[in-house]
Enzyme design. Structure first.
Site, PDB file in Angstrom:
ATOM      1  N   ALA A 236      41.131  40.440  41.673  1.00 51.01           N
ATOM      2  CA  ALA A 236      40.036  39.523  41.985  1.00 51.01           C
ATOM      3  C   ALA A 236      39.901  39.296  43.490  1.00 51.01           C
ATOM      4  CB  ALA A 236      40.244  38.207  41.250  1.00 51.01           C
ATOM      5  N   HIS A 237      38.857  38.561  43.846  1.00 52.36           N
ATOM      6  CA  HIS A 237      38.494  38.330  45.241  1.00 52.36           C
ATOM      7  C   HIS A 237      39.609  37.641  46.005  1.00 52.36           C
ATOM      8  CE1 HIS A 237      37.387  34.750  42.957  1.00 52.36           C
ATOM      9  NE2 HIS A 237      37.476  34.061  44.045  1.00 52.36           N
TER      10      HIS A 237
END
Lengths: 340, 340, 340
Positions: free
Chosen positions: B250-251
């Site tokens: 994820a980011h």
């Protein structure tokens, strides 16, 4: 600061405009102060804008004039004295709104841009301002609304409808689908594959699936997620649903509005889900269950039975989160080696 | 034996050279003996090379002259008397090195090979010896280093940088990314999708993401994995990281050097991971935790809290593996039906 | 009713023919009655055909002449008195067969249809009646059998063999693979990626993989699933295996005939699986285990040890389902707060 390789220069914005967008209040700083870039709290310098979510973050902000911090009321006094402050109840959300203002979406497509390397069926129906990139494949009778952008390598199957302003990212494969307006469909997404309906009778057969997928407006789907088409009736996903990467949604699921579905979640077939639920990463929901609205399912929750509204559930099989925590603590205690 | 449909004929190698590559010792066999093909232990014949990882495997080797076995010291005496032996502490790794020698990587690309079916933006910057296959899409200002191979259907977004010798496999979608040298990016991989940062305020909004993805050198990513770009700063993956299929990162995650991340693992947002950890299949790591170096997380481990260095963790929520096993055993015992 | 945007008009079928296909018995209704569309029980009208799986479904059927219901013997008397009835032991499967009759597969491809936007290597071997859509890439020496359909954006690597009648859906990437006849390979599927075989010796190395993938006949693979090629020998998948979306099958796995593998399952390396097993969604199987035939693994089961035949297993580590349920109940009881 947003990397100029990838993002245009920011459009400056005044602290007064920031306060208005944030539905917040300028608590400190000159009204004419402008934010000219965004960044993390510890990367702030003159002209910078950041948001403060924790006390630790507040303490990393340099004590420097010309910095603007979006901050919740209870953390405002943790910031150094030189920085300008806008107090707002949800600084992260406010920051998102300001970011969108400083780095606006690219201007809408002005004229039809169809790559000579794209295949467009003769009877596809394409609005005047659609963009279709190389390697895309638009099959018979597909309809692309105003401002649609079909990126490279995308397949839009026969008869599909893509609503105005929707963007389909590279290498997505869309079949048997009606997609609403202003959706963002991620790269590699597969929509409309044959549902996994298995009949058993002296050997398995994959049943034919004659349904479709219907997706509402402003729904976003992350990379490489899969949404199967229905068996007899349709798989339906509502408005403003947010789906992360590598999510699996099976045939005939009905998913209401405003749901948030995190990475690697699986929703099994024929399950019905209300509105505004949150599904944590790697959660799963069994087939043929009914879930109400406003629930939160923790990461890894495995939902095996129907759930009402407003619950917080965790564990597998999922139970109220409080029970799950009690079960974890109980087992930990029971398994502890006895002192001699 | 490697199927000639897919692999070139092997280049023969002498047992002396095998011993040298293996940092091992020829324990038995004529120095001039050559290996001309590789195979499983039970498929050995004259000219064959295999490695022996278990006693069972040793016992399947036919008692035949002209066979060479890479074997650890403790299993050498389980092999039949006719086969030649190279003793080495890690036979599988040694076998890998010999394989690479017998079946070398294809020769580097000698001249630019750009398919007429690929789209290359006018201002993309492409080294002299790059290969770009049909259906690929290279957007504005993208930079492709020396010896880069972009396979069919790949999208390289505007401004992306692909380092020397990196290979991007078919139908991968790369945006907002700076990728190092000698990386292998798998088919269908999605890099640089919008992070799943959700703001809530009377309805969810997907926050704009203005970060990028930075990947180091010699990192490999398996098929259909997804790596999101950061929110304000970047998602960073180090050197020599090995990522398997269908992994979700994820980011804003920061992943150090030499990590091994098995299939279907999920790493949530803003998590910071040191070097040389192993994440077993289907493991998950929560957001905003910090993980040190040299840890091993068992398959399905669900890491909900920060972890130091050198731990072996298992279960969900993850605990030291010893505790997990004790918990499993305790529950099994407590659930056992009482004898009457 | 099947949406005419996506499906052709149904071919009507008489109740007598339905009964024959269903290996069932017409229990009520005029022999000349025709079904002209299919639908859900509550959407029935004159000319409609549905199947009844539950008492609840039976009660939603309108009391209307000209409706035909496929129903199991024990639910036949729950249907309203006007509807016609065909009694059959497995109504859903029978319905699938009738659907296939009413909505036949599209006619086989009659002549070679190769898009000018596809790349076909000069020495690829392509049958007379193959279809290859735009953006596809067929590499050297690949062989496409009779009636094969390669959809847009698909990559067929050098030397691959695709058997007669197999369909490869958009943006799949196939390398180092021999695929049988009448298979359906989903969109975005990755077959033949490098196995995740890691050698460790002062740093990890990804071992070269010189095996291939062999897939039998009539096997179906869902969207974005990944099947890695073997290390020395091959990854093998049998006939009539049904694999759902986002499934990960690692290098060297051997999977027998007739297995059903639901969404997001992971099968680790070198595991050997017999025939006719069912793997529930999000299940996982460890590497190097052996699984017999006819087992059922519940959703989320994590199989860490070899399993014989005909078991029903659940939980992680997986145990017989009865034990798993006992463990869940025991922990729930022990964790319950004491009444004061």
């Amino acid at each position: 600061m947003a990397d100029p390789r990838f993002y245009p220069e920011a459009q400056p914005i005044s602290i007064a405009d920031i306060a208005e967008l944030a539905r917040g209040e300028k608590a400190r700083g000159c009204s004419s102060l402008m934010a000219r870039f965004i960044g993390a709290p510890d990367a702030m310098a003159e002209g910078g804008l950041c948001f403060i979510a924790t006390k630790d973050a507040a303490e990393t902000v340099p004590d420097q004039k010309g910095v603007i911090c979006l901050v919740a009321p209870e953390l405002a006094d943790k910031l150094p004295s030189s920085v300008a402050i806008v107090v707002t109840p949800d600084p992260k959300r406010a920051f998102g709104l300001v970011m969108r203002k400083m780095y606006p979406e690219p201007a809408p497509i002005q004229s039809q841009q169809i790559s000579p390397l794209a295949h467009i069926a003769d009877d596809a129906v394409i609005a005047d301002d659609v963009r279709v990139d190389g390697g895309a494949f638009i099959d018979a009778r597909a309809e692309l609304g105003k401002g649609v952008w079909i990126k490279s390598g995308v397949k839009i199957g026969a008869g599909c409808v893509i609503g105005d302003g929707t963007v389909i990212d590279s290498n997505a494969s869309i079949d048997y689908a009606i997609i609403g307006q202003s959706c963002q469909i991620g790269a590699g997404v597969v929509i409309g594959g044959c549902g996994f309906g298995v009949g058993r009778d002296g050997g398995n057969i994959l049943l034919p699936h004659l349904g479709k997928v219907i997706i509402g407006n402003r729904t976003t789907i992350g990379g490489n997620s899969c949404i199967d088409r229905g068996f007899i009736d349709d798989t339906v996903i509502g408005d403003h649903v947010m789906i992360d990467n590598l999510v699996h949604i099976a045939h005939n699921a009905k998913i209401g509005n405003g749901n948030v579905i995190c990475g690697q979640v699986g929703i099994a077939g024929s399950t019905v889900i209300g509105d505004q639920n949150i599904f944590g990463a790697q959660a799963g929901v069994a087939d043929h269950v009914t879930i109400g609205s406003g629930n939160v399912f923790a990461a890894r929750a495995g939902v095996t039975k129907s759930v009402g509204d407003g619950q917080v559930m965790a564990g597998f099989p999922a139970v109220p989160a409080l029970e799950f925590r009690r079960e974890v603590a109980t087992l930990r205690r029971l398994a502890m080696p006895r002192k001699k």
